[in-house]
Design an enzyme around this catalytic site. Structure first.
Site, PDB file in Angstrom:
ATOM      1  N   SER A  46       0.846  -1.200   0.000  1.00 38.47           N
ATOM      2  CA  SER A  46       0.000   0.000   0.000  1.00 38.47           C
ATOM      3  C   SER A  46       0.881   1.249   0.000  1.00 38.47           C
ATOM      4  O   SER A  46       0.429   2.341  -0.353  1.00 38.47           O
ATOM      5  CB  SER A  46      -0.941   0.014   1.222  1.00 38.47           C
ATOM      6  OG  SER A  46      -0.214  -0.269   2.407  1.00 38.47           O
ATOM      7  N   ASP A  84       6.146  -7.225   2.377  1.00 39.83           N
ATOM      8  CA  ASP A  84       5.047  -7.541   1.456  1.00 39.83           C
ATOM      9  C   ASP A  84       5.634  -7.787   0.067  1.00 39.83           C
ATOM     10  O   ASP A  84       6.229  -6.869  -0.524  1.00 39.83           O
ATOM     11  CB  ASP A  84       4.092  -6.330   1.420  1.00 39.83           C
ATOM     12  CG  ASP A  84       2.688  -6.712   1.025  1.00 39.83           C
ATOM     13  OD1 ASP A  84       2.431  -7.913   0.794  1.00 39.83           O
ATOM     14  OD2 ASP A  84       1.829  -5.805   0.958  1.00 39.83           O
ATOM     15  N   GLU A 183      -9.243  -9.665   3.644  1.00 36.56           N
ATOM     16  CA  GLU A 183      -9.577  -8.267   3.335  1.00 36.56           C
ATOM     17  C   GLU A 183     -10.937  -8.139   2.646  1.00 36.56           C
ATOM     18  O   GLU A 183     -11.207  -8.834   1.656  1.00 36.56           O
ATOM     19  CB  GLU A 183      -8.483  -7.652   2.433  1.00 36.56           C
ATOM     20  CG  GLU A 183      -8.765  -6.198   2.077  1.00 36.56           C
ATOM     21  CD  GLU A 183      -7.566  -5.440   1.526  1.00 36.56           C
ATOM     22  OE1 GLU A 183      -6.460  -6.015   1.431  1.00 36.56           O
ATOM     23  OE2 GLU A 183      -7.747  -4.252   1.196  1.00 36.56           O
TER      24      GLU A 183
END
Ligand code: KIV
Length: 281
Positions: A46, A84, A183
């Site tokens: 993100s 990530d 999510e």
């Protein structure tokens, strides 16, 4: 979970205490997260959108994400840091996945890595775990697969999709994942996943029946501008209060109120006199 750094998360899960996970992308944000008492940091891709200004998470490179992850690690020794794996760094083969995961451990000091998706990604997770690196899975909404704004809607609201997400969760847990990020999935579907897998389910927009929660730092603290996802609860208006501080400083500079005497370095009258004298000669 296998690594020592993750042991505390295992203990929390065993005691039924929620695991608190938050993203961070640099040294100061990591220190704030630790000072806030969070259990584990995710240096999420993100970062592509929150700090690098890209329009999707698909655009960040592994080198960019490793640089940010190293900055987080420099600020944090107390809690685990999860790297990530970005889009394009693990999908092609098990070898590519292991190579990328190793970079996050060796170069950035990560305690585990996260990858998105089930299906063909399950063998990738298994290969990384076999190489001795703990893996967090990620199911439901997979931002790396989103190409349009509408693509950010919730997943698993129809039986077919819900079944697929549950099957992916089962597979990732069976592959040996240490935890599972779920999510943007209906709470009732998350509940089923939580009951089936024997690893912590860390939800984001997935309801309360989880082993923990994760949010994006910039969403939680109010840096994010514009429309927020339904699941975001903002605990600060950082963007507005920081902008106000900058406005005040700009006004002080323009009005010549800044710098004041206390912001300047003194020199003794004798030293100054000597400088002036030398300039005159
Ligand atoms: O990249 C990220 O920040 C994430 C969280 C939303 C879980 O994957």
């Amino acid at each position: 979970m296998s690594s020592q750094a993750l042991d505390r998360l295992t203990d929390l899960y065993a005691r039924g205490e929620p695991i608190v996970m938050l993203t961070a992308y640099d040294t100061p944000s990591a220190r704030i997260v630790v000072a806030g008492g969070v259990d584990v940091i995710l240096v999420g891709d993100s970062a592509a959108m929150t700090v690098l200004g890209y329009s999707s998470t698909r655009e960040i490179s592994i080198d960019e994400l490793i640089m940010l992850t190293k900055a987080v690690r420099r600020g944090v020794t107390e809690i685990p840091v999860i790297g990530d794996l970005p889009f394009g760094s693990y999908e092609d083969s098990d070898e590519q996945a292991v190579r990328s995961a190793r970079r996050f451990v060796d170069e950035a000091g990560c305690d585990a890595v996260k990858l998105e998706g089930g299906g063909v990604m399950v063998p990738r997770a298994r290969a990384i775990i076999a190489a001795g690196i703990p893996v967090f899975g990620h199911v439901g909404l997979l931002p790396q697969s989103v190409r349009t704004r509408e693509g950010y809607r919730a997943r698993g609201r129809d039986p077919e999709q819900a079944f697929g997400i549950i099957a992916d969760s089962d597979d990732l847990a069976a592959a040996g994942c240490s935890a599972l990020i779920v999510e943007a999935v209906p709470a009732a579907v998350t509940e089923i996943i939580t009951q089936r897998v024997k690893i912590p389910v860390i939800g984001i927009g997935a309801g309360a029946d989880t082993g923990g929660q994760v949010l994006v730092y910039h969403d939680l603290l109010g840096f994010t501008q514009g429309r927020l996802a339904r699941f975001v609860k903002q605990y600060s208006t950082a963007h507005e209060s920081l902008a106000e501080a900058v406005r005040e400083w700009s006004a002080d500079v323009r009005a010549k109120r800044y710098p004041a005497v206390e912001h300047t370095y003194p020199i003794t009258p004798e030293a100054l006199a000597e400088v002036r004298q030398r300039l005159e000669n």
